[in-house]
Design a protein around this motif. Structure first.
Motif, PDB file in Angstrom:
ATOM      1  N   GLN A 156      53.049   2.550  37.221  1.00 41.76           N
ATOM      2  CA  GLN A 156      52.391   1.202  36.977  1.00 41.76           C
ATOM      3  C   GLN A 156      50.920   1.702  36.474  1.00 41.76           C
ATOM      4  OE1 GLN A 156      54.281  -1.041  38.154  1.00 41.76           O
ATOM      5  NE2 GLN A 156      54.150  -1.215  40.231  1.00 41.76           N
ATOM      6  N   PRO A 157      50.232   0.674  35.923  1.00 41.88           N
ATOM      7  CA  PRO A 157      48.969   0.909  35.125  1.00 41.88           C
ATOM      8  C   PRO A 157      47.973   0.880  36.297  1.00 41.88           C
ATOM      9  CG  PRO A 157      49.871  -1.566  34.873  1.00 41.88           C
ATOM     10  CD  PRO A 157      50.838  -0.833  35.646  1.00 41.88           C
ATOM     11  N   ASP A 158      48.127   2.012  37.090  1.00 39.18           N
ATOM     12  CA  ASP A 158      47.227   2.169  38.425  1.00 39.18           C
ATOM     13  C   ASP A 158      46.211   3.294  38.276  1.00 39.18           C
ATOM     14  OD1 ASP A 158      48.699   0.379  39.631  1.00 39.18           O
ATOM     15  OD2 ASP A 158      49.791   1.819  40.779  1.00 39.18           O
ATOM     16  N   MET A 159      46.060   3.735  37.176  1.00 36.55           N
ATOM     17  CA  MET A 159      45.038   4.755  37.208  1.00 36.55           C
ATOM     18  C   MET A 159      43.965   4.267  36.398  1.00 36.55           C
ATOM     19  SD  MET A 159      47.932   7.773  36.210  1.00 36.55           S
ATOM     20  CE  MET A 159      49.073   6.465  36.440  1.00 36.55           C
ATOM     21  N   ARG A 160      42.709   4.652  36.852  1.00 37.07           N
ATOM     22  CA  ARG A 160      41.262   4.313  36.397  1.00 37.07           C
ATOM     23  C   ARG A 160      40.507   5.180  35.605  1.00 37.07           C
ATOM     24  NH1 ARG A 160      44.028   0.788  36.516  1.00 37.07           N
ATOM     25  NH2 ARG A 160      44.103  -1.001  37.731  1.00 37.07           N
ATOM     26  N   SER A 161      40.894   6.538  35.298  1.00 37.17           N
ATOM     27  CA  SER A 161      40.302   7.485  34.530  1.00 37.17           C
ATOM     28  C   SER A 161      41.213   8.680  33.979  1.00 37.17           C
ATOM     29  CB  SER A 161      39.145   8.132  35.396  1.00 37.17           C
ATOM     30  OG  SER A 161      39.842   8.933  36.539  1.00 37.17           O
ATOM     31  N   ALA A 162      40.848   9.375  33.151  1.00 38.55           N
ATOM     32  CA  ALA A 162      41.637  10.406  32.599  1.00 38.55           C
ATOM     33  C   ALA A 162      41.834  11.332  33.778  1.00 38.55           C
ATOM     34  CB  ALA A 162      40.835  11.158  31.603  1.00 38.55           C
ATOM     35  N   GLY A 189      58.667  21.399  25.943  1.00 35.11           N
ATOM     36  CA  GLY A 189      58.790  20.043  25.825  1.00 35.11           C
ATOM     37  C   GLY A 189      59.627  19.419  26.858  1.00 35.11           C
ATOM     38  N   SER A 190      59.865  20.320  27.996  1.00 40.18           N
ATOM     39  CA  SER A 190      60.548  19.974  29.112  1.00 40.18           C
ATOM     40  C   SER A 190      59.883  18.716  29.914  1.00 40.18           C
ATOM     41  CB  SER A 190      60.877  21.224  29.969  1.00 40.18           C
ATOM     42  OG  SER A 190      61.503  21.999  29.273  1.00 40.18           O
ATOM     43  N   PHE A 191      58.530  18.619  29.629  1.00 41.71           N
ATOM     44  CA  PHE A 191      57.701  17.779  30.501  1.00 41.71           C
ATOM     45  C   PHE A 191      56.555  17.260  29.587  1.00 41.71           C
ATOM     46  CE2 PHE A 191      54.506  16.519  33.520  1.00 41.71           C
ATOM     47  CZ  PHE A 191      55.200  15.931  34.529  1.00 41.71           C
ATOM     48  N   ARG A 192      56.822  16.072  29.020  1.00 44.54           N
ATOM     49  CA  ARG A 192      55.982  15.741  28.123  1.00 44.54           C
ATOM     50  C   ARG A 192      55.388  14.147  28.340  1.00 44.54           C
ATOM     51  NH1 ARG A 192      61.187  16.167  25.245  1.00 44.54           N
ATOM     52  NH2 ARG A 192      61.803  14.189  24.387  1.00 44.54           N
ATOM     53  N   CYS A 193      54.420  13.703  27.897  1.00 45.47           N
ATOM     54  CA  CYS A 193      53.619  12.546  28.331  1.00 45.47           C
ATOM     55  C   CYS A 193      53.506  11.550  27.332  1.00 45.47           C
ATOM     56  CB  CYS A 193      52.365  12.629  29.211  1.00 45.47           C
ATOM     57  SG  CYS A 193      51.370  11.571  29.629  1.00 45.47           S
ATOM     58  N   ASP A 194      53.642  10.145  27.442  1.00 36.71           N
ATOM     59  CA  ASP A 194      52.976   9.127  26.471  1.00 36.71           C
ATOM     60  C   ASP A 194      51.814   8.570  27.425  1.00 36.71           C
ATOM     61  OD1 ASP A 194      55.112   9.918  24.684  1.00 36.71           O
ATOM     62  OD2 ASP A 194      56.503   8.254  25.292  1.00 36.71           O
ATOM     63  N   ILE A 216      52.260  13.979  24.505  1.00 36.55           N
ATOM     64  CA  ILE A 216      51.260  15.006  24.714  1.00 36.55           C
ATOM     65  C   ILE A 216      51.762  15.943  25.520  1.00 36.55           C
ATOM     66  CG2 ILE A 216      48.617  14.880  25.193  1.00 36.55           C
ATOM     67  CD1 ILE A 216      48.660  12.014  25.456  1.00 36.55           C
ATOM     68  N   ASN A 217      51.693  17.092  25.311  1.00 35.52           N
ATOM     69  CA  ASN A 217      52.320  18.076  25.908  1.00 35.52           C
ATOM     70  C   ASN A 217      51.539  19.151  26.686  1.00 35.52           C
ATOM     71  OD1 ASN A 217      51.542  19.545  23.907  1.00 35.52           O
ATOM     72  ND2 ASN A 217      53.263  20.621  23.354  1.00 35.52           N
ATOM     73  N   SER A 218      50.387  18.863  27.043  1.00 38.11           N
ATOM     74  CA  SER A 218      49.547  19.805  27.950  1.00 38.11           C
ATOM     75  C   SER A 218      48.613  19.022  28.850  1.00 38.11           C
ATOM     76  CB  SER A 218      48.700  20.879  27.289  1.00 38.11           C
ATOM     77  OG  SER A 218      47.549  20.385  26.894  1.00 38.11           O
ATOM     78  N   PHE A 219      48.132  19.262  29.976  1.00 37.32           N
ATOM     79  CA  PHE A 219      47.232  18.516  30.696  1.00 37.32           C
ATOM     80  C   PHE A 219      46.012  18.397  30.089  1.00 37.32           C
ATOM     81  CE2 PHE A 219      49.915  20.852  33.851  1.00 37.32           C
ATOM     82  CZ  PHE A 219      50.693  19.807  34.421  1.00 37.32           C
ATOM     83  N   LYS A 220      45.337  19.492  29.576  1.00 37.21           N
ATOM     84  CA  LYS A 220      44.072  19.492  28.781  1.00 37.21           C
ATOM     85  C   LYS A 220      44.145  18.361  27.857  1.00 37.21           C
ATOM     86  CE  LYS A 220      42.301  22.420  25.713  1.00 37.21           C
ATOM     87  NZ  LYS A 220      42.677  23.959  25.417  1.00 37.21           N
ATOM     88  N   PHE A 221      45.361  18.181  27.024  1.00 35.59           N
ATOM     89  CA  PHE A 221      45.356  17.282  25.906  1.00 35.59           C
ATOM     90  C   PHE A 221      45.398  15.942  26.385  1.00 35.59           C
ATOM     91  CE2 PHE A 221      47.136  20.683  22.613  1.00 35.59           C
ATOM     92  CZ  PHE A 221      46.000  21.334  22.527  1.00 35.59           C
ATOM     93  N   VAL A 222      45.986  15.661  27.349  1.00 38.62           N
ATOM     94  CA  VAL A 222      45.919  14.449  28.320  1.00 38.62           C
ATOM     95  C   VAL A 222      44.712  13.909  28.243  1.00 38.62           C
ATOM     96  CG1 VAL A 222      46.881  13.020  30.303  1.00 38.62           C
ATOM     97  CG2 VAL A 222      48.585  14.464  29.135  1.00 38.62           C
ATOM     98  N   GLU A 223      43.789  14.654  29.064  1.00 32.06           N
ATOM     99  CA  GLU A 223      42.508  14.241  29.190  1.00 32.06           C
ATOM    100  C   GLU A 223      41.761  14.093  28.243  1.00 32.06           C
ATOM    101  OE1 GLU A 223      40.869  16.933  32.459  1.00 32.06           O
ATOM    102  OE2 GLU A 223      39.190  15.705  32.460  1.00 32.06           O
ATOM    103  N   LYS A 224      41.886  14.944  27.216  1.00 31.30           N
ATOM    104  CA  LYS A 224      41.016  14.602  25.907  1.00 31.30           C
ATOM    105  C   LYS A 224      41.279  13.484  25.149  1.00 31.30           C
ATOM    106  CE  LYS A 224      39.330  19.193  24.808  1.00 31.30           C
ATOM    107  NZ  LYS A 224      38.958  19.922  23.816  1.00 31.30           N
ATOM    108  N   ALA A 225      42.705  13.352  24.843  1.00 35.48           N
ATOM    109  CA  ALA A 225      43.338  12.121  24.453  1.00 35.48           C
ATOM    110  C   ALA A 225      42.826  10.841  25.074  1.00 35.48           C
ATOM    111  CB  ALA A 225      44.804  12.324  24.321  1.00 35.48           C
ATOM    112  N   ILE A 226      42.837  10.726  26.391  1.00 36.86           N
ATOM    113  CA  ILE A 226      42.478   9.554  27.021  1.00 36.86           C
ATOM    114  C   ILE A 226      41.162   9.391  26.816  1.00 36.86           C
ATOM    115  CG2 ILE A 226      42.399   8.546  29.422  1.00 36.86           C
ATOM    116  CD1 ILE A 226      45.040   9.810  29.963  1.00 36.86           C
ATOM    117  N   ASN A 227      40.236  10.401  27.068  1.00 36.81           N
ATOM    118  CA  ASN A 227      38.874  10.150  26.953  1.00 36.81           C
ATOM    119  C   ASN A 227      38.466   9.970  25.496  1.00 36.81           C
ATOM    120  OD1 ASN A 227      37.953  10.491  29.526  1.00 36.81           O
ATOM    121  ND2 ASN A 227      37.901  12.917  29.288  1.00 36.81           N
TER     122      ASN A 227
END
Ligand code: ADP
Ligand code: MG
Length: 476
Positions: A156-162, A189-194, A216-227
C-alpha cells in the motif's frame, strides 16, 4: 511549504524452485545462454504450460507469514506486449484474483513500530534478458530466465520516507529468506524493487501524482533514488511545474532518475484469462499443510532470543538477521554450555568481524560452532584469558585444529601457579623503585604500568584478576 512523501513498493522476488513456473526447465543462475529454456518457455505452438506446485506452495507460505487473505480461487492472465526477450508475445501473470490478498508487515524506524499494508502478492513468470554488451550494435537474447517464477509483492502507499521504504524492503528480504522461498541475491536479480513515489503538501488528504522508478537492486540505491526523486518533484512543483505520471530509471553513476516513458506512451496490456491454465483452488486443508512447514518467523525468534538468552536489542537484531546465523548461535550455546552472552559477544564480534573481512557468509565460516565452542569453554573455565582467546581464534580461523590442541601446542595455558606470578611481580617491583615510590605517594595511574609489565613478562598468560590482586597486596 512543508511536503510529505508517499511511497508504495512493488517487489519482485524470484521463487527458489528447482524448475520454472510452467515448465520443467531448470532455474539455476549463471548457465550458458539459452541452455535452460524449453519449448514452453518460448511459447512455441502447441505447447501447454503446467503450473509448478512448489511455486504455489511458496506463495501461500508467504501469504500466511504476512497474515494475508489467501484466495480460495485464483486465476492466471496473459499480459500482452512485444519485446525481443519475450518470444511468446505475452507474460503469464495474475491480474484479477491474485493468490495472496491483503496482508501486512510491521517495520521499525527510529524505535517506532509501523504497520505497512500489503495489497497483494501474485505469481507470474519472468521474461528473458536482452544483452547489449559484446554484440557490436546488435542485441543478444538469453532466454534462460524466461519462465522463472516470480512473486510480485505490492505494498500500500503507506511509507512516508526513504528510510521507511528501506526498512520495509529489508524486512521483506529477511522474511522471504527465512521462509526459504527466495535466495535474496540482489546482484543476481532475485529480489528487485520498483518504487512509486509522490509528494503532497503536508495535511492534504489526496495523494500527489506518482512516478515509478523501475528495477532498483540494492537497499542503498532505493534510498538514494527515492531521495533524489522527492527533491526533483518538490523543486518541480515549487517552480510552477507539474509531476507527470511516468516510469523513471535510476542511474546510480549519476545519482539521478530519468524519464523512461510517460503514461500516454504506457502499454495497454489487454489482460485476459489464460485459456491454457486451470484456476488454482486453495482450501483450508492445503493451508494447514503449508502452515506445518512454516519455520519460526523473524519476529517470534527475536522475542524468544531476548527472553531465552537475555540478549540486548543489538545482539538480538544481529543474531536473528538470518536463519543460518541464528542456528549457528543456538548450536554454539547448546554445544559449549557457555553463557549465552559470552557466545553472543564472540559471534557478533570476532566471528562476524572475520567473516565480513573475508567476505564470507556464516554458512561458509572456516570456524564451525563446535570449534568456536571449544574455545569459549576454555575462556569460561579460565584456562586462557579472553585476550589469549583472540589469538587462539586466529589459529582456529587459519587451520583445522581444536582450541585445546592450539592451547597445548602454543603453550598458551594461563599460569595458575601463584608462586610463579609472585616471583615475577617481585622482580618487577625491584626493578622499578621510582614507579613504586610514585604509586605509594598516591599516583594511582602507575598501577597500570605494573600490570602491563607483569602481563608482558608472562606473555599474557596470567589471569588479569589474579595479577591485580597480588600487585595491590605487594605495593601496599
Ligand atoms: P499500477 O498497477 O499501475 O502499477 P497500482 O495501483 O497497482 O498501480 O500501484 C502500484 C504501486 O504504487 C503500489 O505499491 C501503490 O502503493 C503505489 N502507489 C499508488 N499510488 C501512489 C501514490 N500516489 N504515491 C506513491 N505510491 C503510490
Ligand atoms: Mg506497477
Amino acid at each position: 511549504m512543508e511536503w510529505e512523501t508517499v511511497i508504495g513498493l512493488e517487489i519482485h522476488t524470484q521463487l527458489a524452485t528447482q524448475s520454472k513456473i510452467f515448465s520443467g526447465a531448470a532455474t539455476a543462475y549463471g548457465a550458458e545462454p539459452n541452455t535452460q529454456a524449453c519449448a514452453v518457455d518460448l511459447g512455441l505452438p502447441g505447447v501447454l504450460p503446467v503450473l509448478n506446485a512448489d511455486a504455489v506452495h511458496m506463495a501461500v507460505k508467504f501469504g500466511l507469514a504476512i497474515e494475508a487473505q489467501i484466495a480460495p480461487y485464483s486465476i492466471f492472465a496473459r499480459k500482452n506486449y512485444f519485446y525481443p526477450d519475450l518470444p511468446k508475445g505475452y507474460q503469464i501473470s495474475q491480474m484479477e484474483l491474485p493468490i495472496v490478498g491483503l496482508g501486512h508487515l510491521d517495520i521499525e524506524v527510529d524505535g517506532v513500530t509501523k504497520r505497512i499494508g500489503i495489497t497483494r502478492a501474485h505469481l507470474e513468470e519472468d521474461a528473458g534478458k536482452s544483452l547489449h554488451e559484446d554484440f557490436h550494435g546488435l542485441s543478444g537474447i538469453d532466454l534462460n530466465r524466461a519462465g522463472t517464477p516470480l512473486l510480485e509483492i505490492v505494498s500500500q502507499p503507506d511509507m512516508r520516507s526513504a528510510k521507511e521504504a528501506v526498512a520495509y524492503m529489508r524486512k521483506l528480504h529477511e522474511l522471504v529468506r527465512y521462509l526459504g522461498i527466495c535466495d535474496g541475491n540482489m546482484q543476481e536479480g532475485s529480489f528487485r524493487c520498483d518504487a512509486n513515489v509522490s509528494v503532497r503538501p503536508k495535511g492534504q488528504a489526496e495523494f500527489g501524482t506518482r512516478a515509478e522508478i523501475k528495477n532498483i537492486n540494492s537497499f542503498k540505491f532505493v534510498e538514494k533514488a527515492i531521495n533524489f526523486e522527492v527533491e526533483r518533484q518538490i523543486d518541480l512543483i515549487e517552480s510552477g511545474g507539474k509531476v507527470v505520471q511516468e516510469t523513471r530509471l535510476y542511474d546510480a553513476n549519476k545519482d539521478e532518475t530519468r524519464s523512461m516513458r510517460s503514461k500516454e506512451e504506457a502499454n495497454d496490456y489487454r489482460y485476459f484469462p489464460d485459456p491454457d491454465l486451470l484456476p488454482v483452488f486453495i482450501d483450508e486443508a492445503y493451508k494447514a499443510q503449508v502452515k506445518a512447514t512454516m519455520p519460526e518467523l523473524p519476529e517470534a525468534k527475536k522475542q524468544r532470543f531476548k527472553a531465552q538468552y537475555g540478549l540486548d536489542e543489538e545482539n538480538t537484531a544481529i543474531l536473528t538477521s538470518s536463519r543460518p546465523l541464528a542456528d549457528y548461535y543456538e548450536a554454539l550455546v547448546k554445544a559449549s554450555g557457555c553463557e549465552a552472552k559470552l557466545c553472543a559477544n564472540w559471534v557478533t564480534g570476532d566471528l562476524l568481524g572475520a567473516l565480513n573481512k573475508a567476505g564470507l557468509d556464516i554458512t561458509e565460516s572456516p570456524v564451525d560452532y563446535q570449534r568456536l565452542g571449544g574455545l569459549l569453554v576454555r575462556i569460561a573455565d579460565d584456562t586462557i584469558s579472553g585476550k589469549i582467546g583472540k589469538q587462539v581464534f586466529e589459529y582456529l580461523w587459519q587451520g583445522s585444529a581444536t582450541a585445546d590442541d592450539i592451547i597445548a601446542e602454543k603453550g598458551l595455558k594461563q599460569v595458575t601457579d601463584t608462586g610463579a606470578i609472585e616471583a615475577i611481580i617481585d622482580q618487577i617491583i625491584a626493578a622499578n623503585p621510582e614507579q613504586v615510590e610514585q604509586y605509594r605517594s598516591g599516583k594511582d595511574k602507575v598501577f597500570g604500568f605494573f600490570v602491563g609489565q607483569v602481563m608482558k613478562e608472562m606473555q599474557g598468560k596470567a589471569s588479569p584478576g589474579e595479577v591485580n590482586k597480588m600487585l595491590k597486596d605487594k605495593l601496599k
